[in-house]
Motif scaffolding. Structure first.
Motif, mmCIF file in Angstrom:
data_model
loop_
_atom_site.group_PDB
_atom_site.id
_atom_site.type_symbol
_atom_site.label_atom_id
_atom_site.label_comp_id
_atom_site.label_asym_id
_atom_site.label_seq_id
_atom_site.Cartn_x
_atom_site.Cartn_y
_atom_site.Cartn_z
ATOM 1 N N GLY A 222 11.254 29.020 96.220
ATOM 2 C CA GLY A 222 12.050 30.207 95.969
ATOM 3 C C GLY A 222 12.787 30.092 94.649
ATOM 4 N N ARG A 223 13.754 30.965 94.459
ATOM 5 C CA ARG A 223 14.547 30.996 93.223
ATOM 6 C C ARG A 223 16.015 31.110 93.602
ATOM 7 N NH1 ARG A 223 12.636 34.459 88.103
ATOM 8 N NH2 ARG A 223 11.199 32.678 88.138
ATOM 9 N N LYS A 224 16.866 30.426 92.862
ATOM 10 C CA LYS A 224 18.295 30.465 93.128
ATOM 11 C C LYS A 224 19.058 30.373 91.816
ATOM 12 C CE LYS A 224 20.193 26.704 94.803
ATOM 13 N NZ LYS A 224 20.509 25.506 95.610
ATOM 14 N N THR A 235 19.393 29.804 86.260
ATOM 15 C CA THR A 235 18.425 30.281 87.245
ATOM 16 C C THR A 235 17.309 29.253 87.350
ATOM 17 O OG1 THR A 235 18.909 32.589 86.692
ATOM 18 C CG2 THR A 235 16.877 32.152 87.906
ATOM 19 N N VAL A 236 17.065 28.779 88.557
ATOM 20 C CA VAL A 236 16.050 27.740 88.745
ATOM 21 C C VAL A 236 15.121 28.129 89.893
ATOM 22 C CG1 VAL A 236 17.544 25.883 87.882
ATOM 23 C CG2 VAL A 236 17.525 26.418 90.328
ATOM 24 N N PRO A 256 13.713 24.975 85.648
ATOM 25 C CA PRO A 256 14.379 26.138 85.041
ATOM 26 C C PRO A 256 13.454 27.343 84.999
ATOM 27 C CG PRO A 256 13.836 24.488 83.386
ATOM 28 C CD PRO A 256 13.573 23.854 84.712
ATOM 29 N N ALA A 257 14.012 28.522 85.291
ATOM 30 C CA ALA A 257 13.207 29.734 85.384
ATOM 31 C C ALA A 257 13.164 30.534 84.083
ATOM 32 C CB ALA A 257 13.738 30.628 86.505
ATOM 33 N N ASP A 258 13.985 30.157 83.112
ATOM 34 C CA ASP A 258 13.974 30.864 81.831
ATOM 35 C C ASP A 258 14.442 29.921 80.736
ATOM 36 O OD1 ASP A 258 16.920 30.901 81.825
ATOM 37 O OD2 ASP A 258 16.727 32.502 83.313
ATOM 38 N N ARG A 263 17.498 25.215 78.427
ATOM 39 C CA ARG A 263 18.369 24.601 77.414
ATOM 40 C C ARG A 263 19.645 24.065 78.053
ATOM 41 N NH1 ARG A 263 16.241 29.075 74.681
ATOM 42 N NH2 ARG A 263 18.039 30.378 75.223
ATOM 43 N N ALA A 264 20.217 24.817 78.988
ATOM 44 C CA ALA A 264 21.449 24.370 79.646
ATOM 45 C C ALA A 264 21.198 23.105 80.462
ATOM 46 C CB ALA A 264 21.988 25.481 80.539
ATOM 47 N N LEU A 265 20.082 23.087 81.189
ATOM 48 C CA LEU A 265 19.769 21.929 82.010
ATOM 49 C C LEU A 265 19.472 20.709 81.141
ATOM 50 C CD1 LEU A 265 19.326 20.795 84.827
ATOM 51 C CD2 LEU A 265 16.968 21.625 84.730
ATOM 52 N N ARG A 266 18.747 20.919 80.053
ATOM 53 C CA ARG A 266 18.446 19.811 79.148
ATOM 54 C C ARG A 266 19.741 19.228 78.568
ATOM 55 N NH1 ARG A 266 13.813 18.319 76.306
ATOM 56 N NH2 ARG A 266 12.754 20.177 77.085
ATOM 57 N N GLY A 267 20.677 20.110 78.235
ATOM 58 C CA GLY A 267 21.960 19.628 77.718
ATOM 59 C C GLY A 267 22.716 18.794 78.739
ATOM 60 N N LEU A 268 22.696 19.222 80.013
ATOM 61 C CA LEU A 268 23.365 18.458 81.076
ATOM 62 C C LEU A 268 22.740 17.078 81.238
ATOM 63 C CD1 LEU A 268 23.981 20.931 84.046
ATOM 64 C CD2 LEU A 268 25.693 19.770 82.658
ATOM 65 N N VAL A 269 21.421 17.042 81.285
ATOM 66 C CA VAL A 269 20.719 15.776 81.492
ATOM 67 C C VAL A 269 20.966 14.829 80.326
ATOM 68 C CG1 VAL A 269 18.437 14.716 81.716
ATOM 69 C CG2 VAL A 269 18.966 16.817 82.975
#
Length: 280
Positions: A222-224, A235-236, A256-258, A263-269
């Motif tokens: 699904g998507r959340k 949005t993932v 990531p869905a978009d 980019r946001a997730l990559r920055g967190l990691v």
């Protein structure tokens, strides 16, 4: 047997009288003829019928199942020693040993570590988190997989921060309840699963209401939307993949869905990895 039945009746009544409605998240409406919980309230918290529970207190149900007794123990907030005593007087034998999570296979560990940019974790049918990768720790925090965050169902309903980070919390939480009910049908005698369900019924009104409507759901993807304090709303997509080795382990992966979410997730990691390297 007669002596045990008398002890069981007295023990359950005494345990009920010690628990206040507020202790298990119930409203205390008006005067009560007896202190503590009513039989109906215990039955609802333990997910059994009121008629069955009354007969249990009267010693008229034969030999109750271990998982059902664990549900009653959780509803009555029994201590570990009291739980053992309940099993002894109701079944004539001690309860199964405490739940020990199944060991994680080496191949699944390799899969986790081989996805450095995608949050992923492994859980069992009870939704206990068995392992997670660094990206999951970056997204959910260092507590993920430990302590109060060792079970994703408990996290979703009992950890306020998790509820706040799930933008579409109600839909995702209701889906979780449906998954738990489906798993309980497959593993009706699993004491750990009964413990998780009983705890959530006692501590969360939302869970109790959705559990009682008998909804069954088995969604594996699904998507959340996730609201993160540093990265904002992402949005993932999520996929839950079952292991094929008979272990009942599930690999849960977020992607990531978009572009903005990627980019946001990559920055967190990246920030998480830098912080770990600096600490080391």
């Amino acid at each position: 047997m007669t002596a045990r039945r008398g002890e069981l009746a007295a023990f359950l009544r005494a345990a009920r009288e010690r628990v206040r409605p507020a202790d298990v998240g119930l409203p205390d409406l008006g005067r009560r003829r007896t202190p503590g919980l009513r039989r109906q309230e215990v039955a609802e918290l333990a997910a059994v019928s009121i008629d069955w529970y009354v007969r249990l207190e009267q010693g008229r149900v034969g030999t109750p199942g271990s998982a059902v007794l664990d549900g009653i123990a959780a509803a009555l907030l029994l201590s570990p020693a009291e739980r053992v005593h309940l099993h002894l007087i109701a079944r004539g034998e001690a309860p199964p040993p405490p739940h020990v999570p199944a060991p994680l296979s080496g191949s699944l560990r390799a899969v986790l570590d081989g996805m450095p940019l995608l949050p992923a974790y492994v859980m069992d049918f009870r939704f206990d988190v068995l392992a997670c990768n660094a990206a999951a720790s970056a997204l959910f925090g260092p507590e993920f997989g430990h302590g109060r965050m060792d079970n994703t169902a408990r996290m979703l309903f009992l950890v306020p921060e998790t509820r706040e980070t799930n933008v579409d919390w109600a839909a995702f939480a209701r889906e979780m309840v449906g998954n738990l009910r489906a798993n309980q049908a497959r593993y009706p005698d699993d004491p750990r699963l009964a413990e998780v369900v009983a705890e959530l019924r006692a501590a969360s009104r939302d869970f109790a209401a959705w559990w009682d409507d008998r909804h069954v759901h088995e969604r594996s993807r699904g998507r959340k939307r996730i609201r993160h304090a540093a990265a904002g709303v992402m949005t993932v997509d999520y996929d839950m993949l079952a292991a094929l080795d008979g272990s009942d382990q599930r690999l849960f992966v977020l992607t990531p869905a978009d572009g903005a979410s990627e980019r946001a997730l990559r920055g967190l990691v990246t920030a998480h990895a830098t912080a770990l390297a600096s600490a080391g």
